[in-house]
Enzyme design. Structure first.
Site, PDB file in Angstrom:
ATOM      1  N   GLY A   1       0.937  -1.143   0.017  1.00 24.52           N
ATOM      2  CA  GLY A   1      -0.058  -0.096   0.021  1.00 24.52           C
ATOM      3  C   GLY A   1       0.987   1.195   0.157  1.00 24.52           C
ATOM      4  O   GLY A   1       2.021   1.089  -0.200  1.00 24.52           O
ATOM      5  N   CYS A   2       0.436   2.423   0.195  1.00 22.15           N
ATOM      6  CA  CYS A   2       0.937   3.780   0.301  1.00 22.15           C
ATOM      7  C   CYS A   2       2.233   3.384   1.148  1.00 22.15           C
ATOM      8  O   CYS A   2       2.170   3.133   2.492  1.00 22.15           O
ATOM      9  CB  CYS A   2      -0.019   4.682   0.853  1.00 22.15           C
ATOM     10  SG  CYS A   2       0.892   6.521   0.851  1.00 22.15           S
ATOM     11  N   PHE A   3       3.364   4.032   0.651  1.00 23.76           N
ATOM     12  CA  PHE A   3       4.527   3.938   1.587  1.00 23.76           C
ATOM     13  C   PHE A   3       4.493   4.935   2.672  1.00 23.76           C
ATOM     14  O   PHE A   3       5.416   4.802   3.608  1.00 23.76           O
ATOM     15  CB  PHE A   3       5.913   4.109   0.706  1.00 23.76           C
ATOM     16  CG  PHE A   3       5.848   5.046  -0.217  1.00 23.76           C
ATOM     17  CD1 PHE A   3       5.046   6.511  -0.253  1.00 23.76           C
ATOM     18  CD2 PHE A   3       6.552   5.065  -1.554  1.00 23.76           C
ATOM     19  CE1 PHE A   3       5.134   7.391  -1.064  1.00 23.76           C
ATOM     20  CE2 PHE A   3       6.579   6.073  -2.339  1.00 23.76           C
ATOM     21  CZ  PHE A   3       5.792   7.339  -2.150  1.00 23.76           C
ATOM     22  N   TRP A   4       3.797   5.904   2.763  1.00 23.57           N
ATOM     23  CA  TRP A   4       3.588   6.575   4.022  1.00 23.57           C
ATOM     24  C   TRP A   4       3.477   5.946   5.086  1.00 23.57           C
ATOM     25  O   TRP A   4       3.763   6.414   6.172  1.00 23.57           O
ATOM     26  CB  TRP A   4       2.631   7.682   3.975  1.00 23.57           C
ATOM     27  CG  TRP A   4       2.640   8.748   2.591  1.00 23.57           C
ATOM     28  CD1 TRP A   4       3.812   8.928   2.006  1.00 23.57           C
ATOM     29  CD2 TRP A   4       1.637   9.772   2.281  1.00 23.57           C
ATOM     30  NE1 TRP A   4       3.355  10.011   1.350  1.00 23.57           N
ATOM     31  CE2 TRP A   4       2.099  10.635   1.259  1.00 23.57           C
ATOM     32  CE3 TRP A   4       0.087   9.840   2.642  1.00 23.57           C
ATOM     33  CZ2 TRP A   4       1.579  11.537   0.812  1.00 23.57           C
ATOM     34  CZ3 TRP A   4      -0.485  10.791   1.952  1.00 23.57           C
ATOM     35  CH2 TRP A   4       0.201  11.526   1.062  1.00 23.57           C
TER      36      TRP A   4
END
Length: 282
Positions: free
Chosen positions: A108-111
């Site tokens: 998913g989003c690397f954030w």
């Protein structure tokens, strides 16, 4: 990671940064138009404070909606007087091959993929980036379009004397939805699909064993779709995306909360499914 704080001080330094943003292929046309106007006005008229105040006002609506491209977003933060920490690659490298190893995970989003790993003992460095596609030096917009073949991922350098690759695998499977091939949680698109990128034959063995363990656990009714691939080139993401949880703590906490709520629900359902043997629980 080593950090440097950029402080804009002189008109010459500001013009140089504006020039670089104008030439940056990732800068969007509307941003480039505003930056070019500011550059021309600074060169022709001077009056730095007035020109920069005007540029800040023009960029503000996009900044509020987090809709600036990453490098322009960093510039905007400096424009309004906030220090911008620059992540360098100096510390993100294996310095002791005997006891340090590299792992790459997409989920998913690397954030939301940095903090869970970076806060573990034995982690040397975590870098957000793009991998798995054929495009060299991809930008966030190119990856986000879903057409680059890349996924958002994190590259982890860890000390094998303190934390093992098996430990990282165990953590990885706790923070993803392994049944979602079209994204993760609220992040939709193939660029968010979960993949384990292996860097050694031992990592391949451990990753495949862990995946089979999850399949055999009967925790999920839906098929486990997490891929295991050999690592390819890893392209660091723009500075704005590095250690997002530290730079944008309020926004990160809101995203993390929603993700954790979903995972808690799934894990509880999985435990109940195993306990009472309901094949169709979810």
């Amino acid at each position: 990671m080593l950090k440097e704080t950029i402080i804009m001080r002189t008109t010459e330094e500001i013009l140089k940064e504006i020039y670089n943003l104008i030439l940056n292929p990732s800068t969007r046309e509307w941003e480039r138009y505003l930056l070019t106007n500011t550059k021309d006005n600074l060169e022709a008229q001077g009056n730095e404070s007035e020109q920069l105040a005007k540029l800040e006002m023009e960029l503000r609506p996009l900044a509020i909606r987090n809709n600036l491209t990453p490098d322009v977003s960093d510039f905007y933060q400096r424009l309004i007087g906030k220090d911008v920490q620059v992540t360098t690659l100096d510390e993100h490298q294996i310095r002791d091959p005997q006891f340090q190893e590299r792992a790459i995970f997409a989920g998913g989003c690397f954030w939301c993929m940095v903090e869970p790993f970076e806060t573990q003992a034995g982690i040397v460095s975590v870098l957000s980036g793009y991998t798995g596609g054929k495009l060299s030096h991809p930008s966030y917009d190119q990856v986000n379009s879903g057409m680059s073949g890349h996924v958002e991922a994190v590259e982890i350098i860890f000390d094998t004397r303190i934390i093992s690759y098996q430990d990282l695998l165990d953590l990885y499977w706790q923070i993803i939805d392994p049944t979602d091939a079209l994204g993760q949680f609220q992040d939709r698109g193939l660029q968010y699909r979960p993949i384990i990128f292996t860097t050694t034959s031992e990592q391949i063995r451990l990753a495949e064993s862990k995946r089979q363990q999850i399949v055999d656990s009967n925790t999920y009714k839906k098929p486990i779709i997490v891929e295991i691939k050999e690592a390819a080139s890893f392209w660091p993401a723009e500075n704005y995306h590095q250690e997002f949880y530290k730079k944008q703590p309020k926004r990160y906490k809101a995203i993390k909360r929603a993700r954790q709520q979903f995972l808690t629900y799934r894990h509880l359902r999985g435990k109940l499914r195993n306990k009472i043997g309901l094949k169709n629980l979810y």
